[in-house]
Every structure is written in C-alpha cells, then in structure tokens.
Design a protein around this motif. Structure first.
Motif, mmCIF file in Angstrom:
data_model
loop_
_atom_site.group_PDB
_atom_site.id
_atom_site.type_symbol
_atom_site.label_atom_id
_atom_site.label_comp_id
_atom_site.label_asym_id
_atom_site.label_seq_id
_atom_site.Cartn_x
_atom_site.Cartn_y
_atom_site.Cartn_z
ATOM 1 N N LEU A 179 0.827 -1.202 0.000
ATOM 2 C CA LEU A 179 0.000 0.000 0.000
ATOM 3 C C LEU A 179 0.865 1.258 0.000
ATOM 4 C CD1 LEU A 179 -2.687 -1.018 2.647
ATOM 5 C CD2 LEU A 179 -2.883 -1.094 0.147
ATOM 6 N N ASN A 180 0.411 2.254 -0.726
ATOM 7 C CA ASN A 180 1.110 3.534 -0.776
ATOM 8 C C ASN A 180 0.413 4.486 0.186
ATOM 9 O OD1 ASN A 180 2.647 5.735 -1.415
ATOM 10 N ND2 ASN A 180 1.757 6.048 -3.438
ATOM 11 N N VAL A 181 0.863 4.480 1.434
ATOM 12 C CA VAL A 181 0.272 5.332 2.461
ATOM 13 C C VAL A 181 1.143 6.578 2.586
ATOM 14 C CG1 VAL A 181 -0.390 5.506 4.888
ATOM 15 C CG2 VAL A 181 -0.668 3.337 3.657
ATOM 16 N N ARG A 182 0.536 7.736 2.307
ATOM 17 C CA ARG A 182 1.283 8.986 2.334
ATOM 18 C C ARG A 182 1.927 9.206 3.693
ATOM 19 N NH1 ARG A 182 -1.464 14.756 1.513
ATOM 20 N NH2 ARG A 182 -3.073 13.544 2.500
ATOM 21 N N GLY A 183 3.211 9.494 3.687
ATOM 22 C CA GLY A 183 3.951 9.769 4.912
ATOM 23 C C GLY A 183 4.476 8.530 5.623
ATOM 24 N N ALA A 184 4.094 7.355 5.146
ATOM 25 C CA ALA A 184 4.560 6.126 5.795
ATOM 26 C C ALA A 184 6.046 5.922 5.516
ATOM 27 C CB ALA A 184 3.762 4.926 5.299
ATOM 28 N N VAL A 185 6.743 5.407 6.491
ATOM 29 C CA VAL A 185 8.168 5.122 6.341
ATOM 30 C C VAL A 185 8.333 3.604 6.368
ATOM 31 C CG1 VAL A 185 10.464 5.408 7.367
ATOM 32 C CG2 VAL A 185 8.775 7.254 7.517
ATOM 33 N N PRO A 186 8.795 3.006 5.245
ATOM 34 C CA PRO A 186 8.966 1.552 5.240
ATOM 35 C C PRO A 186 10.035 1.113 6.234
ATOM 36 C CG PRO A 186 9.588 2.516 3.101
ATOM 37 C CD PRO A 186 9.178 3.634 4.006
ATOM 38 N N ARG A 187 9.822 -0.020 6.850
ATOM 39 C CA ARG A 187 10.800 -0.573 7.787
ATOM 40 C C ARG A 187 12.004 -1.072 7.002
ATOM 41 N NH1 ARG A 187 9.009 -1.522 12.985
ATOM 42 N NH2 ARG A 187 6.790 -1.343 13.285
ATOM 43 N N SER A 188 13.177 -0.908 7.581
ATOM 44 C CA SER A 188 14.378 -1.403 6.913
ATOM 45 C C SER A 188 14.546 -2.886 7.238
ATOM 46 C CB SER A 188 15.612 -0.615 7.352
ATOM 47 O OG SER A 188 15.809 -0.774 8.736
ATOM 48 N N GLY A 189 15.134 -3.602 6.319
ATOM 49 C CA GLY A 189 15.341 -5.027 6.466
ATOM 50 C C GLY A 189 14.848 -5.759 5.233
ATOM 51 N N SER A 190 14.930 -7.065 5.275
ATOM 52 C CA SER A 190 14.497 -7.906 4.161
ATOM 53 C C SER A 190 13.473 -8.916 4.664
ATOM 54 C CB SER A 190 15.695 -8.662 3.575
ATOM 55 O OG SER A 190 16.645 -7.750 3.065
ATOM 56 N N TRP A 191 12.465 -9.162 3.859
ATOM 57 C CA TRP A 191 11.418 -10.114 4.212
ATOM 58 C C TRP A 191 11.769 -11.489 3.666
ATOM 59 C CZ3 TRP A 191 7.411 -9.081 7.421
ATOM 60 C CH2 TRP A 191 7.176 -7.732 7.728
ATOM 61 N N TYR A 192 11.668 -12.489 4.516
ATOM 62 C CA TYR A 192 11.913 -13.882 4.136
ATOM 63 C C TYR A 192 10.805 -14.753 4.707
ATOM 64 C CZ TYR A 192 16.695 -13.262 2.466
ATOM 65 O OH TYR A 192 17.805 -12.907 1.744
ATOM 66 N N GLY A 193 10.491 -15.809 3.986
ATOM 67 C CA GLY A 193 9.582 -16.811 4.513
ATOM 68 C C GLY A 193 10.298 -17.664 5.545
ATOM 69 N N THR A 194 9.542 -18.253 6.434
ATOM 70 C CA THR A 194 10.101 -19.147 7.438
ATOM 71 C C THR A 194 9.410 -20.504 7.328
ATOM 72 O OG1 THR A 194 8.521 -18.502 9.167
ATOM 73 C CG2 THR A 194 10.585 -17.245 9.016
ATOM 74 N N TRP A 195 10.000 -21.497 7.926
ATOM 75 C CA TRP A 195 9.388 -22.819 7.982
ATOM 76 C C TRP A 195 9.560 -23.349 9.405
ATOM 77 C CZ3 TRP A 195 11.992 -27.278 9.291
ATOM 78 C CH2 TRP A 195 13.386 -27.196 9.315
#
Length: 126
Positions: A35-51
C-alpha cells in the motif's frame, strides 16, 4: 494533512477456511506492505519466509536465552540483520547464523529461514 498527522489503514481479507494461519498472515503482510500510504516510512530489512512449527524467537542468538514468543508456521518475517551464534541442528540442517527480527525484538536461527545457504545474502551482519 499537517505535520505530525497520522493515518490508520484497515485492511479486511477473506481466505478459505483451509488456509493455514501462516499463509494468511503472510499474504496480508504482503498486501499491507504494497500500500502507498502517504507519509509512511517503510521498515528497513528484508522479508523472508520461514518454515517450522512454533519456532522460538529468542532474546539472544542462543537456544538457552529467554524465549520471547513463537512464530506461527510458515510466516514471512522481517530480518533486520544477522549474526553468528550457537550452532543449531534440525534434522539434516545445521547453521550457526541467527536472524534478528526487529518486529519481535529477538532472534531465530537462520535454519528456519527459507533460504538455501546459512548466511542471507542481502542482510547485513549485526
């Protein structure tokens, strides 16, 4: 909107009853991150799946440190950094790298991250 204003976004989804919680959780997270939420700051890091089922999030990169929570099976996790710690073996897998999960305030062994190598390529060392 003025300086300091905040937005709240509510997202409702439907999933078939047979959908595992981890899959629904991850699908919703992917949607919300897009989502493009005005003023939102994306969290730093990388998304990975887990098992793994009920993977413990630990206070430090060792199995003897305090258990903070458990991850639902198969969720995506934001990994902020990684560091070497206690060697963990689960079945045929052994790994001494641990992923720091800033949203949970702790670590999981990289053994439970869906990636074929011990160390994640796009995640900095803590």
């Amino acid at each position: 909107m003025g300086a300091g204003d905040r937005s709240i976004v509510a997202v409702f989804t439907l999933h078939p009853q047979v959908t595992m919680f981890g899959a629904a959780y991850s699908a919703l997270g992917t949607l919300v991150r897009s989502l493009n939420v005005r003023g939102a700051v994306p969290r730093s890091g990388s998304w990975y799946g887990t098992w793994g089922s009920h993977v413990q999030v630990r206070a430090d990169p060792t199995t003897s440190s305090q258990a903070l929570t458990r991850l639902p099976a198969g969720v995506d996790a934001l990994i902020g950094c990684q560091q070497q710690g206690e060697e963990v073996t689960d079945g045929q897998y052994t790994n001494d790298w641990w992923a720091c999960l800033p949203l949970y305030g702790g670590y999981i062994s990289n053994i439970y991250v869906n990636y074929p190598d011990n160390k994640l390529p796009d995640v900095p060392v803590c």
